[in-house]
Structures are given as structure tokens and as C-alpha cells.
Design a protein around this motif. Structure first.
Motif, PDB file in Angstrom:
ATOM      1  N   LEU A 193      40.128  79.887  85.413  1.00 39.45           N
ATOM      2  CA  LEU A 193      40.747  80.789  86.381  1.00 39.45           C
ATOM      3  C   LEU A 193      41.224  82.082  85.734  1.00 39.45           C
ATOM      4  CD1 LEU A 193      42.780  78.125  88.379  1.00 39.45           C
ATOM      5  CD2 LEU A 193      41.017  79.602  89.357  1.00 39.45           C
ATOM      6  N   LEU A 194      41.707  81.998  84.506  1.00 42.66           N
ATOM      7  CA  LEU A 194      42.338  83.159  83.886  1.00 42.66           C
ATOM      8  C   LEU A 194      41.425  83.955  82.965  1.00 42.66           C
ATOM      9  CD1 LEU A 194      45.804  81.501  83.413  1.00 42.66           C
ATOM     10  CD2 LEU A 194      45.401  83.639  84.639  1.00 42.66           C
ATOM     11  N   ASN A 227      40.398  81.647  72.867  1.00 41.72           N
ATOM     12  CA  ASN A 227      39.656  82.674  72.131  1.00 41.72           C
ATOM     13  C   ASN A 227      39.114  83.764  73.059  1.00 41.72           C
ATOM     14  OD1 ASN A 227      39.934  81.332  69.629  1.00 41.72           O
ATOM     15  ND2 ASN A 227      38.211  79.987  70.115  1.00 41.72           N
ATOM     16  N   GLU A 228      39.369  83.612  74.343  1.00 42.68           N
ATOM     17  CA  GLU A 228      38.802  84.529  75.339  1.00 42.68           C
ATOM     18  C   GLU A 228      39.834  85.555  75.802  1.00 42.68           C
ATOM     19  OE1 GLU A 228      35.621  84.281  75.760  1.00 42.68           O
ATOM     20  OE2 GLU A 228      35.549  82.418  74.603  1.00 42.68           O
ATOM     21  N   LYS A 229      39.329  86.579  76.450  1.00 41.45           N
ATOM     22  CA  LYS A 229      40.194  87.631  76.987  1.00 41.45           C
ATOM     23  C   LYS A 229      40.593  87.251  78.409  1.00 41.45           C
ATOM     24  CE  LYS A 229      39.721  91.716  75.357  1.00 41.45           C
ATOM     25  NZ  LYS A 229      39.335  93.113  75.014  1.00 41.45           N
ATOM     26  N   HIS A 276      45.674  89.441  79.047  1.00 44.55           N
ATOM     27  CA  HIS A 276      45.265  90.406  78.025  1.00 44.55           C
ATOM     28  C   HIS A 276      44.789  91.715  78.668  1.00 44.55           C
ATOM     29  CE1 HIS A 276      44.792  86.529  75.822  1.00 44.55           C
ATOM     30  NE2 HIS A 276      45.199  87.229  74.793  1.00 44.55           N
ATOM     31  N   LEU A 277      43.998  91.583  79.726  1.00 46.59           N
ATOM     32  CA  LEU A 277      43.406  92.774  80.352  1.00 46.59           C
ATOM     33  C   LEU A 277      44.456  93.653  81.024  1.00 46.59           C
ATOM     34  CD1 LEU A 277      40.240  91.052  81.865  1.00 46.59           C
ATOM     35  CD2 LEU A 277      40.256  92.725  79.994  1.00 46.59           C
ATOM     36  N   THR A 278      45.425  93.032  81.681  1.00 48.32           N
ATOM     37  CA  THR A 278      46.489  93.845  82.299  1.00 48.32           C
ATOM     38  C   THR A 278      47.272  94.589  81.218  1.00 48.32           C
ATOM     39  OG1 THR A 278      47.854  91.830  82.401  1.00 48.32           O
ATOM     40  CG2 THR A 278      46.777  92.525  84.427  1.00 48.32           C
ATOM     41  N   LYS A 279      47.626  93.879  80.150  1.00 44.81           N
ATOM     42  CA  LYS A 279      48.372  94.501  79.052  1.00 44.81           C
ATOM     43  C   LYS A 279      47.586  95.675  78.464  1.00 44.81           C
ATOM     44  CE  LYS A 279      50.348  93.236  74.546  1.00 44.81           C
ATOM     45  NZ  LYS A 279      49.341  93.364  73.506  1.00 44.81           N
ATOM     46  N   GLU A 280      46.279  95.481  78.218  1.00 41.00           N
ATOM     47  CA  GLU A 280      45.445  96.538  77.642  1.00 41.00           C
ATOM     48  C   GLU A 280      45.359  97.768  78.552  1.00 41.00           C
ATOM     49  OE1 GLU A 280      41.605  94.980  76.739  1.00 41.00           O
ATOM     50  OE2 GLU A 280      42.368  93.590  75.213  1.00 41.00           O
ATOM     51  N   ASN A 281      45.498  97.541  79.855  1.00 37.20           N
ATOM     52  CA  ASN A 281      45.395  98.639  80.819  1.00 37.20           C
ATOM     53  C   ASN A 281      46.750  99.219  81.212  1.00 37.20           C
ATOM     54  OD1 ASN A 281      42.428  99.075  82.018  1.00 37.20           O
ATOM     55  ND2 ASN A 281      42.652  96.925  81.426  1.00 37.20           N
ATOM     56  N   GLY A 282      47.785  98.868  80.459  1.00 38.77           N
ATOM     57  CA  GLY A 282      49.112  99.439  80.703  1.00 38.77           C
ATOM     58  C   GLY A 282      49.829  98.873  81.907  1.00 38.77           C
ATOM     59  N   LEU A 283      49.380  97.693  82.388  1.00 36.83           N
ATOM     60  CA  LEU A 283      50.029  97.045  83.520  1.00 36.83           C
ATOM     61  C   LEU A 283      50.962  95.945  83.029  1.00 36.83           C
ATOM     62  CD1 LEU A 283      46.983  96.626  85.958  1.00 36.83           C
ATOM     63  CD2 LEU A 283      48.535  98.579  85.721  1.00 36.83           C
ATOM     64  N   LYS A 301      39.284  93.135  90.050  1.00 34.27           N
ATOM     65  CA  LYS A 301      38.950  94.152  91.062  1.00 34.27           C
ATOM     66  C   LYS A 301      40.192  94.582  91.838  1.00 34.27           C
ATOM     67  CE  LYS A 301      34.131  93.741  92.601  1.00 34.27           C
ATOM     68  NZ  LYS A 301      33.278  93.398  93.760  1.00 34.27           N
ATOM     69  N   LEU A 302      40.998  93.611  92.251  1.00 33.08           N
ATOM     70  CA  LEU A 302      42.195  93.911  93.036  1.00 33.08           C
ATOM     71  C   LEU A 302      43.232  94.664  92.204  1.00 33.08           C
ATOM     72  CD1 LEU A 302      42.488  90.517  94.962  1.00 33.08           C
ATOM     73  CD2 LEU A 302      41.694  92.701  95.883  1.00 33.08           C
ATOM     74  N   LEU A 303      43.262  94.384  90.894  1.00 29.53           N
ATOM     75  CA  LEU A 303      44.169  95.087  89.988  1.00 29.53           C
ATOM     76  C   LEU A 303      43.647  96.475  89.607  1.00 29.53           C
ATOM     77  CD1 LEU A 303      45.023  92.118  87.589  1.00 29.53           C
ATOM     78  CD2 LEU A 303      46.686  93.326  89.022  1.00 29.53           C
ATOM     79  N   LYS A 304      42.377  96.755  89.995  1.00 27.04           N
ATOM     80  CA  LYS A 304      41.715  98.016  89.665  1.00 27.04           C
ATOM     81  C   LYS A 304      41.549  98.190  88.161  1.00 27.04           C
ATOM     82  CE  LYS A 304      43.426 100.292  93.860  1.00 27.04           C
ATOM     83  NZ  LYS A 304      44.255 101.389  94.413  1.00 27.04           N
ATOM     84  N   ILE A 305      41.168  97.094  87.485  1.00 26.57           N
ATOM     85  CA  ILE A 305      40.858  97.158  86.066  1.00 26.57           C
ATOM     86  C   ILE A 305      39.464  96.558  85.845  1.00 26.57           C
ATOM     87  CG2 ILE A 305      43.266  97.071  85.338  1.00 26.57           C
ATOM     88  CD1 ILE A 305      42.903  94.108  84.687  1.00 26.57           C
ATOM     89  N   GLU A 306      38.839  96.913  84.737  1.00 23.47           N
ATOM     90  CA  GLU A 306      37.522  96.389  84.426  1.00 23.47           C
ATOM     91  C   GLU A 306      37.625  94.921  83.995  1.00 23.47           C
ATOM     92  OE1 GLU A 306      34.327  97.706  84.543  1.00 23.47           O
ATOM     93  OE2 GLU A 306      35.337  99.252  85.738  1.00 23.47           O
ATOM     94  N   PRO A 307      36.757  94.057  84.510  1.00 24.36           N
ATOM     95  CA  PRO A 307      36.722  92.676  84.036  1.00 24.36           C
ATOM     96  C   PRO A 307      36.212  92.622  82.600  1.00 24.36           C
ATOM     97  CG  PRO A 307      34.879  93.089  85.500  1.00 24.36           C
ATOM     98  CD  PRO A 307      35.725  94.322  85.525  1.00 24.36           C
ATOM     99  N   SER A 308      36.423  91.482  81.946  1.00 26.31           N
ATOM    100  CA  SER A 308      35.870  91.324  80.599  1.00 26.31           C
ATOM    101  C   SER A 308      34.349  91.223  80.681  1.00 26.31           C
ATOM    102  CB  SER A 308      36.429  90.073  79.931  1.00 26.31           C
ATOM    103  OG  SER A 308      35.763  88.914  80.413  1.00 26.31           O
ATOM    104  N   ASN A 309      33.680  91.437  79.558  1.00 23.70           N
ATOM    105  CA  ASN A 309      32.211  91.417  79.574  1.00 23.70           C
ATOM    106  C   ASN A 309      31.647  90.007  79.705  1.00 23.70           C
ATOM    107  OD1 ASN A 309      32.672  90.392  77.027  1.00 23.70           O
ATOM    108  ND2 ASN A 309      31.907  92.180  75.929  1.00 23.70           N
ATOM    109  N   LYS A 310      32.505  88.986  79.653  1.00 24.71           N
ATOM    110  CA  LYS A 310      32.042  87.609  79.837  1.00 24.71           C
ATOM    111  C   LYS A 310      32.202  87.117  81.273  1.00 24.71           C
ATOM    112  CE  LYS A 310      32.624  85.888  75.121  1.00 24.71           C
ATOM    113  NZ  LYS A 310      33.218  84.795  74.303  1.00 24.71           N
TER     114      LYS A 310
END
Length: 275
Positions: free
Chosen positions: A54-55, A75-77, A81-88, A253-262
Motif C-alpha cells: 500500500l505504501l 528498501n523501497e521508496k 519518503h516521496l512527500t518528504k522529498e517534495n517538501g510536503l 496523483k492526489l498529492l500532486k507528486i510524481e510516483p516512484s519509478n517502481k
């Protein structure tokens, strides 16, 4: 339009029982204010592997979290992680296994129970370890965290339905009653969250068998609900079965950030490409 998301993962809540017992949520579906999908969990249909699904949007064969005994950092993003990287900002109120996946493993019961650290993947968190920690406390802990820190993404994970299911089975009075209790808690909080413009997703990691087990391939163990309340998703009841791997990229998508490449590319039926 808001880019704030609340994701509620009601542990062990199978699709058919959720449809029967989440009265207020189904009221919103009937009024064309919410969408309902059936989502099929990944395998194995066990908690820790499916929290990771899920995450992070990755299957167990890729992420290596193959059982509940896999006590280590992911070991995955993840979405955290993605919200933090995008300043959220992000937060979680959940069973401690989620903290072990993304912040520190093994869990330190004193130092890791409450987390307030912008350097961590999960920045704001409150984690419990007693299986009978009340669902009411989980939801109100989450609402207190939301009001204090105003996260863009908050993950809420009550365990009570899973506990009652494993003790009494999915056909029991106790199991249905616990889902009704969750429905009552949602009825208190959803109007607040909706009025503040959140995208809201309600789902589960896995279902429950009639004999109180999960981990296998039966529909009772794998079929879970996905309710969505969002201006970006057309209300209604959808027949297409959604893969669980689609959950994480949808949240992105709802957070308006790019998903991980996996993460998989998946077009959710009823999703509207609007800003």
C-alpha cells in the motif's frame, strides 16, 4: 484544489462486510458523494507485506517483505519518503510495524512511540503495539495529530477489525460489530475532513476468512473495499476490480507528486484529470 490526502487502512476488513456495515460511508455513496471499488490485495494476504504494498506500490517479490516476520526497514521508496522529498508534511497513527518499515527497526517502545522529526521518512507519528489498542483512540490520536501538524498526507491504521476477525471469524457478530464501530467513528470525522477539502481513501490491507484466517488466496481473504471521497473521482459504484498496486500511485496523483519509478501506471475508472 487541495493536495491533502487522508488514507484510512482498516486492518482485516473484507469487502462484503464493509459494504454491509459502514453505514455512513455507504450513505455518501448513495448520495453521489463517494465512490466504491473492490480492490484485490496482493499476496501473501498478510499485514506487514501489504502495508509495504500500500505504501510503496511494489509487490513482495520485488520489495522482499514476504511475511510478518520480516522485521527490517523497507528498501523501497514509500509515500512517506516521496512527500518528504517534495517538501510536503506527513504523519501516521498506526500499528508499530509501519514505523519499523520506514523509520527504525526494531521498534523502540519508549523512543519510537511518538515521533516528531522532520529528518525521518514518517515525520509525525504515534504508534501502538497492543493489539487491543482501541480504534477510537487511533482515530482521535490521528485527528489530534492532524490539527497540530497539518500534514499533507496522513495514514490512519486501526487494528480492531482484524483482531475480532482472527478471534471469531468473518461471519461472527463480533467482527461485524467492530466494523460498525469503525463506521461510527468515520461518521464523526468524515464531515470535518470533507469540509476542509481532503481527498479521503478508506481501504484495508487484506480481508478475513470465515475461520478467522488470512494469508491465502480466497476472495474473503483478498477482496477489500476502496472508498474514495474526492472531487477528482466521479462518485458511484464501480465494477472493475482494482489491483492493490494501484493504491500508492493514486495517492501520489492526489498529492500532486510524481510516483516512484517502481509504481505501476494505472488509470482508475472515474478519475478526472483536473487541476
Amino acid at each position: 484544489m487541495s493536495n491533502k490526502v487522508i488514507a484510512i487502512v482498516v486492518d482485516g476488513m473484507r469487502y462484503d462486510k464493509a459494504c454491509e456495515a459502514l453505514g455512513y460511508v455507504q450513505h455518501l455513496v448513495e448520495l453521489n458523494q463517494a465512490a466504491l471499488y473492490k480492490m484485490k490485495s496482493e499476496l501473501p494476504s498478510l499485514s506487514r507485506p501489504l502495508y509495504e504494498v500500500l505504501l510503496t506500490g511494489t509487490p513482495s517479490s520485488v520489495n522482499g517483505i514476504t511475511s510478518n516476520q520480516a522485521v527490517r526497514l523497507s528498501n523501497e521508496k514509500s509515500i512517506f519518503h516521496l512527500t518528504k522529498e517534495n517538501g510536503l508534511r506527513n504523519g501516521a497513527v498506526s500499528y508499530y510495524w509501519v514505523s519499523e518499515l520506514y523509520n527504525r527497526a526494531p521498534f523502540n517502545f519508549i523512543e519510537d512511540r511518538e515521533q516528531d522529526d522532520l529528518s525521518k521518512a514518517i515525520q509525525y507519528g504515534k504508534f501502538y503495539w497492543d493489539d487491543d489498542y482501541p480504534d477510537s483512540h487511533v482515530f482521535m490520536d490521528a485527528e489530534a495529530l492532524r490539527r497540530k501538524y497539518d500534514p499533507h498526507f496522513i495514514y490512519i491504521h486501526p487494528l480492531g477489525v482484524d483482531v475480532k476477525g482472527e478471534l471469531f471469524g468473518s461471519e461472527s457478530k463480533e467482527y461485524r460489530e467492530q466494523i460498525l464501530k469503525v463506521g461510527s467513528l468515520l461518521a464523526q470525522l468524515l464531515p470535518i475532513w470533507m469540509s476542509e477539502g481532503y481527498h479521503i481513501l478508506i481501504t484495508s490491507d487484506h480481508g478475513m476468512s470465515e475461520t478467522g484466517n488470512h494469508g491465502g488466496i480466497t476472495p474473503g481473504e483478498r477482496d477489500v473495499p476502496l472508498f474514495i471521497i474526492s472531487p477528482k473521482v466521479e462518485p458511484g459504484v464501480y465494477n472493475e476490480v482494482i489491483p492493490q498496486l494501484a493504491f500508492a500511485p493514486l495517492v501520489c496523483k492526489l498529492l500532486k507528486i510524481e510516483p516512484s519509478n517502481k509504481m505501476i501506471s494505472y488509470q482508475l475508472p472515474g478519475y478526472k484529470e483536473i487541476n
